[in-house]
Design a protein around this motif. Structure first.
Motif, PDB file in Angstrom:
ATOM      1  N   GLN A   1       0.840  -1.185   0.000  1.00 31.99           N
ATOM      2  CA  GLN A   1       0.000   0.000   0.000  1.00 31.99           C
ATOM      3  C   GLN A   1       0.884   1.246   0.000  1.00 31.99           C
ATOM      4  O   GLN A   1       1.930   1.254   0.638  1.00 31.99           O
ATOM      5  CB  GLN A   1      -0.896   0.013   1.237  1.00 31.99           C
ATOM      6  CG  GLN A   1      -1.900  -1.115   1.266  1.00 31.99           C
ATOM      7  CD  GLN A   1      -3.069  -0.893   0.320  1.00 31.99           C
ATOM      8  OE1 GLN A   1      -2.927  -0.357  -0.777  1.00 31.99           O
ATOM      9  NE2 GLN A   1      -4.236  -1.305   0.736  1.00 31.99           N
ATOM     10  N   PRO A   2       0.465   2.281  -0.697  1.00 32.69           N
ATOM     11  CA  PRO A   2       1.251   3.518  -0.678  1.00 32.69           C
ATOM     12  C   PRO A   2       1.170   4.211   0.683  1.00 32.69           C
ATOM     13  O   PRO A   2       0.257   3.973   1.464  1.00 32.69           O
ATOM     14  CB  PRO A   2       0.604   4.375  -1.767  1.00 32.69           C
ATOM     15  CG  PRO A   2      -0.749   3.802  -1.981  1.00 32.69           C
ATOM     16  CD  PRO A   2      -0.691   2.366  -1.572  1.00 32.69           C
ATOM     17  N   TRP A   3       2.137   5.060   0.930  1.00 31.66           N
ATOM     18  CA  TRP A   3       2.211   5.832   2.168  1.00 31.66           C
ATOM     19  C   TRP A   3       2.123   7.314   1.835  1.00 31.66           C
ATOM     20  O   TRP A   3       2.454   7.717   0.724  1.00 31.66           O
ATOM     21  CB  TRP A   3       3.533   5.533   2.886  1.00 31.66           C
ATOM     22  CG  TRP A   3       3.574   4.153   3.464  1.00 31.66           C
ATOM     23  CD1 TRP A   3       3.785   2.990   2.789  1.00 31.66           C
ATOM     24  CD2 TRP A   3       3.385   3.789   4.821  1.00 31.66           C
ATOM     25  NE1 TRP A   3       3.745   1.930   3.647  1.00 31.66           N
ATOM     26  CE2 TRP A   3       3.505   2.393   4.912  1.00 31.66           C
ATOM     27  CE3 TRP A   3       3.128   4.514   5.987  1.00 31.66           C
ATOM     28  CZ2 TRP A   3       3.372   1.697   6.097  1.00 31.66           C
ATOM     29  CZ3 TRP A   3       3.008   3.822   7.182  1.00 31.66           C
ATOM     30  CH2 TRP A   3       3.124   2.440   7.231  1.00 31.66           C
ATOM     31  N   THR A   4       1.680   8.100   2.800  1.00 28.01           N
ATOM     32  CA  THR A   4       1.530   9.532   2.617  1.00 28.01           C
ATOM     33  C   THR A   4       2.353  10.276   3.650  1.00 28.01           C
ATOM     34  O   THR A   4       2.373   9.897   4.823  1.00 28.01           O
ATOM     35  CB  THR A   4       0.044   9.951   2.759  1.00 28.01           C
ATOM     36  OG1 THR A   4      -0.708   9.266   1.768  1.00 28.01           O
ATOM     37  CG2 THR A   4      -0.137  11.435   2.590  1.00 28.01           C
TER      38      THR A   4
ATOM     39  N   ARG B   1       6.956   3.156   1.198  1.00 30.22           N
ATOM     40  CA  ARG B   1       7.305   3.389   2.598  1.00 30.22           C
ATOM     41  C   ARG B   1       8.703   3.980   2.727  1.00 30.22           C
ATOM     42  O   ARG B   1       8.914   4.943   3.468  1.00 30.22           O
ATOM     43  CB  ARG B   1       7.205   2.079   3.383  1.00 30.22           C
ATOM     44  CG  ARG B   1       7.550   2.243   4.842  1.00 30.22           C
ATOM     45  CD  ARG B   1       7.484   0.920   5.598  1.00 30.22           C
ATOM     46  NE  ARG B   1       7.852   1.164   6.971  1.00 30.22           N
ATOM     47  CZ  ARG B   1       7.104   0.872   8.009  1.00 30.22           C
ATOM     48  NH1 ARG B   1       5.941   0.301   7.834  1.00 30.22           N
ATOM     49  NH2 ARG B   1       7.519   1.135   9.218  1.00 30.22           N
ATOM     50  N   GLU B   2       9.653   3.439   1.996  1.00 30.91           N
ATOM     51  CA  GLU B   2      11.031   3.913   2.075  1.00 30.91           C
ATOM     52  C   GLU B   2      11.153   5.355   1.612  1.00 30.91           C
ATOM     53  O   GLU B   2      11.854   6.158   2.224  1.00 30.91           O
ATOM     54  CB  GLU B   2      11.958   3.012   1.257  1.00 30.91           C
ATOM     55  CG  GLU B   2      12.091   1.606   1.793  1.00 30.91           C
ATOM     56  CD  GLU B   2      10.911   0.692   1.445  1.00 30.91           C
ATOM     57  OE1 GLU B   2      10.085   1.048   0.553  1.00 30.91           O
ATOM     58  OE2 GLU B   2      10.781  -0.364   2.077  1.00 30.91           O
ATOM     59  N   GLU B   3      10.460   5.688   0.539  1.00 32.67           N
ATOM     60  CA  GLU B   3      10.509   7.048   0.011  1.00 32.67           C
ATOM     61  C   GLU B   3       9.926   8.041   1.029  1.00 32.67           C
ATOM     62  O   GLU B   3      10.512   9.100   1.285  1.00 32.67           O
ATOM     63  CB  GLU B   3       9.721   7.113  -1.301  1.00 32.67           C
ATOM     64  CG  GLU B   3       9.702   8.473  -1.945  1.00 32.67           C
ATOM     65  CD  GLU B   3       8.888   8.481  -3.232  1.00 32.67           C
ATOM     66  OE1 GLU B   3       8.966   9.503  -3.935  1.00 32.67           O
ATOM     67  OE2 GLU B   3       8.176   7.502  -3.534  1.00 32.67           O
TER      68      GLU B   3
ATOM     69  N   ARG C   1      12.163   8.704   3.977  1.00 38.11           N
ATOM     70  CA  ARG C   1      13.210   9.685   3.648  1.00 38.11           C
ATOM     71  C   ARG C   1      12.658  11.110   3.704  1.00 38.11           C
ATOM     72  O   ARG C   1      13.322  12.019   4.212  1.00 38.11           O
ATOM     73  CB  ARG C   1      13.802   9.404   2.262  1.00 38.11           C
ATOM     74  CG  ARG C   1      14.739   8.213   2.220  1.00 38.11           C
ATOM     75  CD  ARG C   1      15.506   8.141   0.915  1.00 38.11           C
ATOM     76  NE  ARG C   1      14.658   8.033  -0.266  1.00 38.11           N
ATOM     77  CZ  ARG C   1      14.197   6.892  -0.767  1.00 38.11           C
ATOM     78  NH1 ARG C   1      14.493   5.747  -0.177  1.00 38.11           N
ATOM     79  NH2 ARG C   1      13.435   6.879  -1.852  1.00 38.11           N
ATOM     80  N   HIS C   2      11.448  11.295   3.209  1.00 32.27           N
ATOM     81  CA  HIS C   2      10.827  12.620   3.252  1.00 32.27           C
ATOM     82  C   HIS C   2      10.575  13.070   4.693  1.00 32.27           C
ATOM     83  O   HIS C   2      10.789  14.237   5.026  1.00 32.27           O
ATOM     84  CB  HIS C   2       9.511  12.642   2.476  1.00 32.27           C
ATOM     85  CG  HIS C   2       9.649  12.498   0.997  1.00 32.27           C
ATOM     86  ND1 HIS C   2      10.735  12.963   0.277  1.00 32.27           N
ATOM     87  CD2 HIS C   2       8.803  11.943   0.085  1.00 32.27           C
ATOM     88  CE1 HIS C   2      10.552  12.707  -1.009  1.00 32.27           C
ATOM     89  NE2 HIS C   2       9.395  12.088  -1.151  1.00 32.27           N
ATOM     90  N   VAL C   3      10.120  12.152   5.537  1.00 35.89           N
ATOM     91  CA  VAL C   3       9.881  12.495   6.950  1.00 35.89           C
ATOM     92  C   VAL C   3      11.184  12.943   7.593  1.00 35.89           C
ATOM     93  O   VAL C   3      11.238  13.972   8.274  1.00 35.89           O
ATOM     94  CB  VAL C   3       9.261  11.309   7.727  1.00 35.89           C
ATOM     95  CG1 VAL C   3       9.283  11.564   9.234  1.00 35.89           C
ATOM     96  CG2 VAL C   3       7.830  11.052   7.267  1.00 35.89           C
TER      97      VAL C   3
ATOM     98  N   GLN D   1       1.632   8.133   7.023  1.00 34.52           N
ATOM     99  CA  GLN D   1       0.439   7.331   7.222  1.00 34.52           C
ATOM    100  C   GLN D   1       0.272   6.419   6.028  1.00 34.52           C
ATOM    101  O   GLN D   1       0.493   6.834   4.888  1.00 34.52           O
ATOM    102  CB  GLN D   1      -0.805   8.202   7.360  1.00 34.52           C
ATOM    103  CG  GLN D   1      -0.808   9.074   8.572  1.00 34.52           C
ATOM    104  CD  GLN D   1      -2.038   9.964   8.632  1.00 34.52           C
ATOM    105  OE1 GLN D   1      -2.751  10.148   7.653  1.00 34.52           O
ATOM    106  NE2 GLN D   1      -2.287  10.532   9.793  1.00 34.52           N
ATOM    107  N   GLN D   2      -0.154   5.180   6.296  1.00 33.35           N
ATOM    108  CA  GLN D   2      -0.418   4.267   5.209  1.00 33.35           C
ATOM    109  C   GLN D   2      -1.774   4.591   4.604  1.00 33.35           C
ATOM    110  O   GLN D   2      -2.748   4.827   5.314  1.00 33.35           O
ATOM    111  CB  GLN D   2      -0.379   2.826   5.687  1.00 33.35           C
ATOM    112  CG  GLN D   2      -0.332   1.826   4.575  1.00 33.35           C
ATOM    113  CD  GLN D   2       0.017   0.436   5.046  1.00 33.35           C
ATOM    114  OE1 GLN D   2      -0.157   0.118   6.216  1.00 33.35           O
ATOM    115  NE2 GLN D   2       0.490  -0.379   4.142  1.00 33.35           N
ATOM    116  N   VAL D   3      -1.832   4.607   3.279  1.00 28.33           N
ATOM    117  CA  VAL D   3      -3.066   4.888   2.563  1.00 28.33           C
ATOM    118  C   VAL D   3      -3.914   3.638   2.569  1.00 28.33           C
ATOM    119  O   VAL D   3      -3.422   2.549   2.291  1.00 28.33           O
ATOM    120  CB  VAL D   3      -2.774   5.343   1.117  1.00 28.33           C
ATOM    121  CG1 VAL D   3      -4.064   5.558   0.342  1.00 28.33           C
ATOM    122  CG2 VAL D   3      -1.918   6.594   1.114  1.00 28.33           C
ATOM    123  N   ASP D   4      -5.189   3.785   2.891  1.00 27.21           N
ATOM    124  CA  ASP D   4      -6.103   2.629   2.884  1.00 27.21           C
ATOM    125  C   ASP D   4      -6.533   2.275   1.502  1.00 27.21           C
ATOM    126  O   ASP D   4      -6.707   3.043   0.658  1.00 27.21           O
ATOM    127  CB  ASP D   4      -7.335   2.923   3.744  1.00 27.21           C
ATOM    128  CG  ASP D   4      -6.966   3.067   5.219  1.00 27.21           C
ATOM    129  OD1 ASP D   4      -6.027   2.410   5.650  1.00 27.21           O
ATOM    130  OD2 ASP D   4      -7.653   3.837   5.903  1.00 27.21           O
TER     131      ASP D   4
END
Length: 93
Positions: free
Chosen positions: A18-21, A70-72, A75-77, A90-93
């Motif tokens: 799942q993508p992350w935000t 998640r890895e990307e 890095r942004h965080v 946050q993980q995108v639902d």
């Protein structure tokens, strides 16, 4: 036919995850101009987009600024923390 397409999409999500935000939160420390500068310099956003996201952070208390693996997003965080901004993922639902 549509069942096959849906199965492919589900398989793709399972394979890729799942993508992350990236969520940037409002804080009492950083100036709005500074947050806009971070968004333009780090992400390369156009000034208008950076200002819109900054205003969303300011008015709503947070804004979803980027999405990806998640890895990307991790890095942004870290980068946002390096700039002194409060950011989470946050993980995108």
């Amino acid at each position: 036919m549509s069942d096959v397409l849906e199965d492919v999409r589900v398989d793709e999500r399972l394979r890729l995850g799942q993508p992350w935000t990236l969520v940037v939160w409002d804080d009492p420390v950083n100036l709005m101009t500074y947050v806009t500068w971070v968004f333009t310099s780090y992400f390369g956003f156009a000034r208008e987009k950076a200002e819109r996201l900054m205003m969303q952070v300011h008015v709503e208390g947070k804004a979803a600024v980027a999405s990806g693996s998640r890895e990307e997003i991790e890095r942004h965080v870290e980068a946002m923390h390096g700039y002194g901004l409060h950011a989470t993922m946050q993980q995108v639902d």
